[in-house]
Design an enzyme around this catalytic site. Sequence first.
Site, PDB file in Angstrom:
ATOM      1  N   ASP A 131       0.792  -1.235   0.000  1.00 15.17           N
ATOM      2  CA  ASP A 131       0.000   0.000   0.000  1.00 15.17           C
ATOM      3  C   ASP A 131       0.827   1.290   0.000  1.00 15.17           C
ATOM      4  O   ASP A 131       0.288   2.355  -0.282  1.00 15.17           O
ATOM      5  CB  ASP A 131      -0.925   0.046   1.224  1.00 15.17           C
ATOM      6  N   ASP A 133       1.693   2.898   2.445  1.00 15.87           N
ATOM      7  CA  ASP A 133       1.056   3.826   3.385  1.00 15.87           C
ATOM      8  C   ASP A 133       1.761   3.918   4.739  1.00 15.87           C
ATOM      9  O   ASP A 133       1.127   4.209   5.754  1.00 15.87           O
ATOM     10  CB  ASP A 133      -0.425   3.454   3.579  1.00 15.87           C
TER      11      ASP A 133
HETATM   12  O1  F6P Z   1      -2.362  -3.996   3.295  1.00 16.72           O
HETATM   13  C1  F6P Z   1      -2.363  -4.765   2.140  1.00 16.72           C
HETATM   14  C2  F6P Z   1      -3.785  -5.075   1.720  1.00 16.72           C
HETATM   15  O2  F6P Z   1      -3.739  -5.920   0.588  1.00 16.72           O
HETATM   16  C3  F6P Z   1      -4.639  -3.851   1.438  1.00 16.72           C
HETATM   17  O3  F6P Z   1      -4.389  -3.298   0.171  1.00 16.72           O
HETATM   18  C4  F6P Z   1      -6.019  -4.435   1.604  1.00 16.72           C
HETATM   19  O4  F6P Z   1      -6.937  -3.442   1.974  1.00 16.72           O
HETATM   20  C5  F6P Z   1      -5.829  -5.405   2.724  1.00 16.72           C
HETATM   21  O5  F6P Z   1      -4.462  -5.752   2.751  1.00 16.72           O
HETATM   22  C6  F6P Z   1      -6.663  -6.648   2.605  1.00 16.72           C
HETATM   23  O6  F6P Z   1      -6.444  -7.407   3.743  1.00 16.72           O
HETATM   24  P1  F6P Z   1      -7.007  -8.885   3.964  1.00 16.72           P
HETATM   25  O7  F6P Z   1      -5.918  -9.802   3.518  1.00 16.72           O
HETATM   26  O8  F6P Z   1      -7.222  -8.952   5.436  1.00 16.72           O
HETATM   27  O9  F6P Z   1      -8.253  -9.020   3.166  1.00 16.72           O
END
Ligand code: F6P
Length: 324
Positions: A131, A133
């Site tokens: 991300d 971020d």
């Molecule tokens: O932080 C990486 C990420 O892929 C984000 O882009 C996304 O919002 C999130 O993780 C999804 O997380 P999960 O694997 O819990 O669905």
Amino acid sequence: MANEINTIGVLTSGGDAPGMNAAIRAVAREAISKGKRVMGIKRGYAGLLQEEIYEMHTTDVADIIQRGGTILQTARCKEFTTLEGQKKGADICRQHGIEGIIVIGGDGSFRGAQKLASLGINTVGVPGTIDLDVSCTDYTIGFDTAVNTAMDAIDKVRDTSTSHERCSIIEVMGRGAGFIALWCGIANGAENVLLPEKYDYNEQALVNNIIENRKKGKKHHIIINAEGIGHSASMAKRIEAATGVETRATILGYMQRGGRPTARDRMMASMMGAYAVDLLCDGKSNRVVGTRDGKLMDMDIDEALQMGKSIDEYEYQISCNLSK
Ligand code: F6P
Ligand code: ADP
């Protein structure tokens, strides 16, 4: 030296990211080259609390630099957000002789590292998330691979979109941040890019833009929509109804988190992983590794977690100018 570290633990936490394996390899090999013992902790903080800990040797990290995912697995762990869980984690580290831990993950994972540091375990965070971020660093491991994966996929959607003269809304990951969307917006030459940091939810402006482009003779219309805005399928229905242009939504999803890391991710992961070991060996704790202006640096986790990160205004402006 006070608090000399002999045993270093390493874990990956939060969402996985391509390049995490390269970082694990760098941690293990840099530490072993300095005569340290390395303990791999599986499944992030969840595995720490379950004592899923094993000694890593040079051969355990052979043949992984080119692989996506993380050989240590990753997890999100609610128990570790409690003081009780954190104390248990610190005690387990002590029982296994782990004096320092390298946590590869995002901001959430660094909060866990911060807690371990306050309980006497030396910690260093390495930013690993697609991300981008993490505020304190210009780069996070996985971003380049994820953007390239998304860019390739968007090129393919564009081919079929052009053939069918459709509008395509393509949703990319990024949680609440629009970095992947912005990069794809520019790299794929999208007609619109919707970022959580910028979007004003003025759908009429999008509709007008699609109609104008049709008049100009454009055969496709690519809208990159960030996950933080979401709702691509319902947006597609409304846009089709308002413009009369067939509109489809594609959610790229988890493919963006997998795959062979790019050279940039392998390089950054190798350097950041090794640098994290060097910090622990120098007696540092509660630090996060990052890059600024292309150079490796580190800073205090408390300070790092206070920082904010915003979209580059100039990049956003250029993405708008070039899409006309
Ligand atoms: O932080 C990486 C990420 O892929 C984000 O882009 C996304 O919002 C999130 O993780 C999804 O997380 P999960 O694997 O819990 O669905
Ligand atoms: P990321 O590291 O990618 O930001 P998360 O926000 O999901 O991912 O955090 C990963 C894990 O870090 C959480 O599941 C939890 O175990 C730990 N964590 C997150 N926030 C805290 C906190 N405030 N205190 C202790 N541990 C935390």
